[in-house]
Motif scaffolding. Structure first.
Motif, PDB file in Angstrom:
ATOM      1  N   ARG A   1      23.094  16.280  -5.709  1.00  0.00           N
ATOM      2  CA  ARG A   1      21.959  15.995  -6.463  1.00  0.00           C
ATOM      3  C   ARG A   1      22.084  15.587  -7.884  1.00  0.00           C
ATOM      4  NH1 ARG A   1      17.567  19.903  -3.979  1.00  0.00           N
ATOM      5  NH2 ARG A   1      16.119  18.016  -4.552  1.00  0.00           N
ATOM      6  N   THR A   2      23.182  15.804  -8.158  1.00  0.00           N
ATOM      7  CA  THR A   2      22.983  15.581  -9.614  1.00  0.00           C
ATOM      8  C   THR A   2      23.348  14.369 -10.122  1.00  0.00           C
ATOM      9  OG1 THR A   2      25.649  15.928  -9.986  1.00  0.00           O
ATOM     10  CG2 THR A   2      24.214  18.135 -10.322  1.00  0.00           C
ATOM     11  N   CYS A   3      23.573  13.343  -8.907  1.00  0.00           N
ATOM     12  CA  CYS A   3      23.923  11.848  -9.118  1.00  0.00           C
ATOM     13  C   CYS A   3      22.814  10.959  -8.998  1.00  0.00           C
ATOM     14  CB  CYS A   3      25.033  11.510  -7.932  1.00  0.00           C
ATOM     15  SG  CYS A   3      26.476  12.451  -8.252  1.00  0.00           S
ATOM     16  N   GLY A   4      21.745  11.394  -9.165  1.00  0.00           N
ATOM     17  CA  GLY A   4      20.463  10.618  -9.191  1.00  0.00           C
ATOM     18  C   GLY A   4      20.323   9.461 -10.209  1.00  0.00           C
TER      19      GLY A   4
ATOM     20  N   THR B   1      33.293  10.696  -1.866  1.00  0.00           N
ATOM     21  CA  THR B   1      34.796  10.992  -2.108  1.00  0.00           C
ATOM     22  C   THR B   1      34.850  10.717  -3.661  1.00  0.00           C
ATOM     23  OG1 THR B   1      35.456  10.299   0.098  1.00  0.00           O
ATOM     24  CG2 THR B   1      37.058  10.261  -1.888  1.00  0.00           C
ATOM     25  N   LEU B   2      34.194   9.673  -4.185  1.00  0.00           N
ATOM     26  CA  LEU B   2      34.226   9.392  -5.534  1.00  0.00           C
ATOM     27  C   LEU B   2      33.485  10.577  -6.494  1.00  0.00           C
ATOM     28  CD1 LEU B   2      33.605   5.613  -5.835  1.00  0.00           C
ATOM     29  CD2 LEU B   2      35.990   6.672  -6.145  1.00  0.00           C
ATOM     30  N   ILE B   3      32.430  10.955  -6.087  1.00  0.00           N
ATOM     31  CA  ILE B   3      31.782  12.070  -6.554  1.00  0.00           C
ATOM     32  C   ILE B   3      32.952  13.260  -6.727  1.00  0.00           C
ATOM     33  CG2 ILE B   3      29.562  13.702  -6.448  1.00  0.00           C
ATOM     34  CD1 ILE B   3      28.289  11.436  -5.235  1.00  0.00           C
ATOM     35  N   ALA B   4      33.533  13.381  -5.630  1.00  0.00           N
ATOM     36  CA  ALA B   4      34.438  14.744  -5.630  1.00  0.00           C
ATOM     37  C   ALA B   4      35.715  14.692  -6.362  1.00  0.00           C
ATOM     38  CB  ALA B   4      34.538  15.195  -4.302  1.00  0.00           C
ATOM     39  N   HIS B   5      36.310  13.380  -6.259  1.00  0.00           N
ATOM     40  CA  HIS B   5      37.560  12.993  -6.678  1.00  0.00           C
ATOM     41  C   HIS B   5      37.875  11.975  -7.510  1.00  0.00           C
ATOM     42  CE1 HIS B   5      39.039  15.860  -3.573  1.00  0.00           C
ATOM     43  NE2 HIS B   5      38.191  15.545  -2.764  1.00  0.00           N
ATOM     44  N   GLY B   6      36.827  11.022  -7.706  1.00  0.00           N
ATOM     45  CA  GLY B   6      36.785  10.120  -8.808  1.00  0.00           C
ATOM     46  C   GLY B   6      36.735  10.468 -10.198  1.00  0.00           C
ATOM     47  N   ASP B   7      37.034   9.467 -11.007  1.00  0.00           N
ATOM     48  CA  ASP B   7      36.706   9.929 -12.484  1.00  0.00           C
ATOM     49  C   ASP B   7      35.413   9.250 -12.840  1.00  0.00           C
ATOM     50  OD1 ASP B   7      37.306   7.028 -12.959  1.00  0.00           O
ATOM     51  OD2 ASP B   7      39.469   7.430 -13.316  1.00  0.00           O
TER      52      ASP B   7
ATOM     53  N   LEU C   1      29.314   3.547  -7.702  1.00  0.00           N
ATOM     54  CA  LEU C   1      28.113   3.999  -7.404  1.00  0.00           C
ATOM     55  C   LEU C   1      26.906   3.261  -7.355  1.00  0.00           C
ATOM     56  CD1 LEU C   1      28.628   8.085  -7.976  1.00  0.00           C
ATOM     57  CD2 LEU C   1      29.285   6.659  -5.911  1.00  0.00           C
ATOM     58  N   PRO C   2      26.516   2.663  -8.580  1.00  0.00           N
ATOM     59  CA  PRO C   2      25.369   2.021  -8.468  1.00  0.00           C
ATOM     60  C   PRO C   2      25.176   0.933  -7.653  1.00  0.00           C
ATOM     61  CG  PRO C   2      26.020   2.726 -10.558  1.00  0.00           C
ATOM     62  CD  PRO C   2      27.345   2.901  -9.688  1.00  0.00           C
ATOM     63  N   PRO C   3      26.279  -0.018  -7.550  1.00  0.00           N
ATOM     64  CA  PRO C   3      25.956  -1.248  -6.487  1.00  0.00           C
ATOM     65  C   PRO C   3      25.976  -0.680  -5.100  1.00  0.00           C
ATOM     66  CG  PRO C   3      28.219  -1.113  -7.424  1.00  0.00           C
ATOM     67  CD  PRO C   3      27.449  -0.255  -8.297  1.00  0.00           C
ATOM     68  N   ILE C   4      26.557   0.464  -4.609  1.00  0.00           N
ATOM     69  CA  ILE C   4      26.374   1.061  -3.392  1.00  0.00           C
ATOM     70  C   ILE C   4      24.996   1.597  -3.247  1.00  0.00           C
ATOM     71  CG2 ILE C   4      26.993   2.873  -1.804  1.00  0.00           C
ATOM     72  CD1 ILE C   4      29.970   2.881  -2.963  1.00  0.00           C
ATOM     73  N   ALA C   5      24.494   2.252  -4.217  1.00  0.00           N
ATOM     74  CA  ALA C   5      23.130   2.569  -4.144  1.00  0.00           C
ATOM     75  C   ALA C   5      21.979   1.709  -4.203  1.00  0.00           C
ATOM     76  CB  ALA C   5      22.734   3.500  -5.257  1.00  0.00           C
ATOM     77  N   ARG C   6      22.648   0.247  -4.869  1.00  0.00           N
ATOM     78  CA  ARG C   6      21.404  -0.907  -4.513  1.00  0.00           C
ATOM     79  C   ARG C   6      21.831  -1.768  -3.380  1.00  0.00           C
ATOM     80  NH1 ARG C   6      23.258  -1.186 -10.319  1.00  0.00           N
ATOM     81  NH2 ARG C   6      24.574  -2.974  -9.591  1.00  0.00           N
ATOM     82  N   GLY C   7      22.622  -1.286  -2.517  1.00  0.00           N
ATOM     83  CA  GLY C   7      22.988  -1.897  -1.417  1.00  0.00           C
ATOM     84  C   GLY C   7      23.744  -3.439  -1.766  1.00  0.00           C
ATOM     85  N   GLU C   8      24.246  -3.566  -2.763  1.00  0.00           N
ATOM     86  CA  GLU C   8      24.905  -4.763  -2.996  1.00  0.00           C
ATOM     87  C   GLU C   8      26.421  -5.000  -2.915  1.00  0.00           C
ATOM     88  OE1 GLU C   8      21.864  -5.223  -7.104  1.00  0.00           O
ATOM     89  OE2 GLU C   8      23.950  -5.107  -7.274  1.00  0.00           O
ATOM     90  N   GLU C   9      27.128  -4.013  -2.709  1.00  0.00           N
ATOM     91  CA  GLU C   9      28.579  -4.030  -2.475  1.00  0.00           C
ATOM     92  C   GLU C   9      28.717  -3.110  -1.102  1.00  0.00           C
ATOM     93  OE1 GLU C   9      30.559  -4.754  -6.678  1.00  0.00           O
ATOM     94  OE2 GLU C   9      30.595  -2.911  -5.732  1.00  0.00           O
TER      95      GLU C   9
ATOM     96  N   THR D   1      44.838  -0.571 -12.308  1.00  0.00           N
ATOM     97  CA  THR D   1      45.406   0.739 -12.230  1.00  0.00           C
ATOM     98  C   THR D   1      44.320   1.854 -12.411  1.00  0.00           C
ATOM     99  OG1 THR D   1      46.988  -0.500 -13.808  1.00  0.00           O
ATOM    100  CG2 THR D   1      46.687   1.850 -14.270  1.00  0.00           C
ATOM    101  N   GLY D   2      43.105   1.410 -12.930  1.00  0.00           N
ATOM    102  CA  GLY D   2      41.945   2.384 -12.965  1.00  0.00           C
ATOM    103  C   GLY D   2      41.426   2.451 -11.709  1.00  0.00           C
ATOM    104  N   HIS D   3      41.771   1.947 -10.595  1.00  0.00           N
ATOM    105  CA  HIS D   3      41.024   2.031  -9.425  1.00  0.00           C
ATOM    106  C   HIS D   3      42.038   2.926  -8.254  1.00  0.00           C
ATOM    107  CE1 HIS D   3      38.425  -1.856 -10.102  1.00  0.00           C
ATOM    108  NE2 HIS D   3      38.056  -0.848 -10.873  1.00  0.00           N
ATOM    109  N   VAL D   4      42.797   3.917  -9.030  1.00  0.00           N
ATOM    110  CA  VAL D   4      43.454   4.866  -7.998  1.00  0.00           C
ATOM    111  C   VAL D   4      42.541   6.181  -8.024  1.00  0.00           C
ATOM    112  CG1 VAL D   4      45.573   6.020  -7.949  1.00  0.00           C
ATOM    113  CG2 VAL D   4      45.587   3.790  -8.586  1.00  0.00           C
ATOM    114  N   VAL D   5      42.194   6.553  -6.942  1.00  0.00           N
ATOM    115  CA  VAL D   5      41.306   7.551  -6.874  1.00  0.00           C
ATOM    116  C   VAL D   5      41.911   9.004  -6.772  1.00  0.00           C
ATOM    117  CG1 VAL D   5      39.408   8.762  -5.814  1.00  0.00           C
ATOM    118  CG2 VAL D   5      39.335   6.237  -5.934  1.00  0.00           C
TER     119      VAL D   5
END
Length: 419
Positions: free
Chosen positions: A87-90, A129-135, A143-151, A253-257
């Motif tokens: 709920r902090t990810c709005g 998973t990104l919320i819990a383990h990503g940076d 997260l934004p393009p997932i929330a927009r339904g774009e990716e 390199t930055g896309h290793v979770v």
């Protein structure tokens, strides 16, 4: 129950998708939220979206792909993607909702016969998973393009030699100056032909064995010559699943979770999220299928057979048990056996329903619908396609044997079997 019934309700198998089956239907914020959901769906589920209603379920992922992808963007614009995230990810474009409101959304979405979701892998698996383990950078980027339904996303886990034995995977990721170059093969990859990204579990340290030395990589699918997707034709005639071949595909390199070498921990955390509120949506769909089978039985007179009648009632009763089990486990974070119990329940149930649907029809089950032709030999109706597809229900997503092993070892504490 001795007379010949003329209505499905009189069989004792009323639709579990009816209004009376709502979980939270009359108090406070949940009731207001239900009204908001219904109002939004009634205004937006029109035109091509309404025509595509119910399309895209198991065995019919090929239906209405372009419309369903546009529908993802419609959901995103309304803030309805990611309501189950922390709920902090709005701030990422999604609205937040309580657990009970998530159930309300799932119920109303299914009852409205909205199009089958294409973004569920990104929304329900990768994002938490990104919320819990990503940076922070990964969360801001994805997260934004997932929330927009774009990716859209697909999952790169299973391999030809490492399906249920995921720790035995052979896909390798070698680090260079640009990132990680991935080589190997994944299989049974849902939505690989439509996905923009794939999260891939690969071995980054070849000196290690089994679950050690694995990394969780985020890989763009648009890499011509480096990623090839081959659809797998099923006996239902459709091709929900795919083989994916990686030939030096790049993950930055930055896309290793979770950091290099921590892929197994991240991958297991993701699998633990694979079943939750979404199981209630699945069950409402199951209830609609059961109602169709009951209607067939009534129309054909097969319901007069006491054995078939008993099987119909048994299917209804087992569906209610699945529902109560799903509600019981919604808030039980960390219950190692809950996902496995849920999978065991619904896999066998749905497979038996497919068999029962064909038994109710008798010889007519082997005959194609009026649209059948030599040019379109797989013009099956929904129940025929479901029967063929459900042969895999006790295998994909973790076979029944694997689920029983998990329950035995992690819940009951029994000794591990020989590998």
């Amino acid at each position: 129950m001795g007379r010949s019934p003329g209505r499905a309700e009189e069989v004792g198998v009323e639709s579990a998708a009816g209004e009376g089956d709502a979980v939270f239907r009359g108090e406070g914020d949940d009731a207001a939220f239900r009204g908001e959901v219904r109002e939004w769906l009634s205004r937006h589920l029109v035109g091509a979206y309404a025509v595509c209603g119910g399309a895209g379920g198991p065995g019919s992922e090929h239906e209405g792909v372009a419309v369903r992808r546009a529908w993802e963007r419609e959901l995103g614009a309304g803030g309805w993607i990611g309501i189950g995230w922390d709920r902090t990810c709005g701030a990422y474009g999604n609205r937040s909702a309580t657990l009970t409101q998530q159930v309300v959304w799932a119920e109303e979405y299914a009852r409205a016969r909205a199009p089958g979701r294409m973004g569920h892998i990104g929304e329900n698996l990768l994002a938490p998973t990104l919320i819990a383990h990503g940076d922070d950078a990964q969360r801001r980027r994805f997260l934004p393009p997932i929330a927009r339904g774009e990716e859209l996303w697909c999952q790169g886990y299973s391999e030809p030699e490492a399906g249920s034995d995921l720790a035995g995977l052979r896909t390798v990721a070698v680090k260079d100056r640009d990132g990680y170059r991935i080589s190997g093969q994944k299989i049974w990859t849902s939505l690989a032909g439509e996905a923009d990204w794939c999260f891939v579990l690969a071995r980054t340290d070849t000196r290690e064995k089994r679950h050690r030395g694995l990394s969780f990589l985020l890989v763009p699918m648009d890499q011509p010559g480096r990623i090839e997707v081959r659809p797998i034709r099923q006996m239902s005639g459709t091709a929900e699943f795919n083989e994916v071949f990686f030939d030096g595909a790049l993950a930055r390199t930055g896309h290793v979770v979770g950091g290099e070498g921590n892929g197994w921990r991240v991958a297991m955390a993701l699998l633990a999220r694979e079943r939750g509120v979404s199981t209630l949506v699945q069950q409402i769909g199951f209830a609609a299928e059961l109602s169709a089978v009951v209607a067939d039985a009534v129309a054909s007179g097969a319901v007069r057979d006491p054995v078939l009648r008993d099987q119909l009632v048994r299917q209804w009763a087992e569906l209610r048990v699945m529902r109560w089990n799903a509600l019981r486990t919604l808030g039980t974070a960390g219950d190692a056996g809950a996902p496995s119990v849920a999978k065991l329940l619904w896999g066998g149930w749905h497979q038996r329903l497919g068999e029962l649907a064909m038994r109710v029809r008798g010889a007519a089950a082997a005959v194609g619908p009026a649209a059948w032709s030599a040019e379109a030999p797989y013009a099956l109706d929904a129940l025929q396609r479901s029967f063929l597809f459900t042969r895999a229900d006790t295998i994909y997503g973790g076979s029944d044997e694997i689920q029983r092993n998990i329950i035995a070892e992690r819940v009951l504490g029994l000794p591990r079997g020989e590998r």
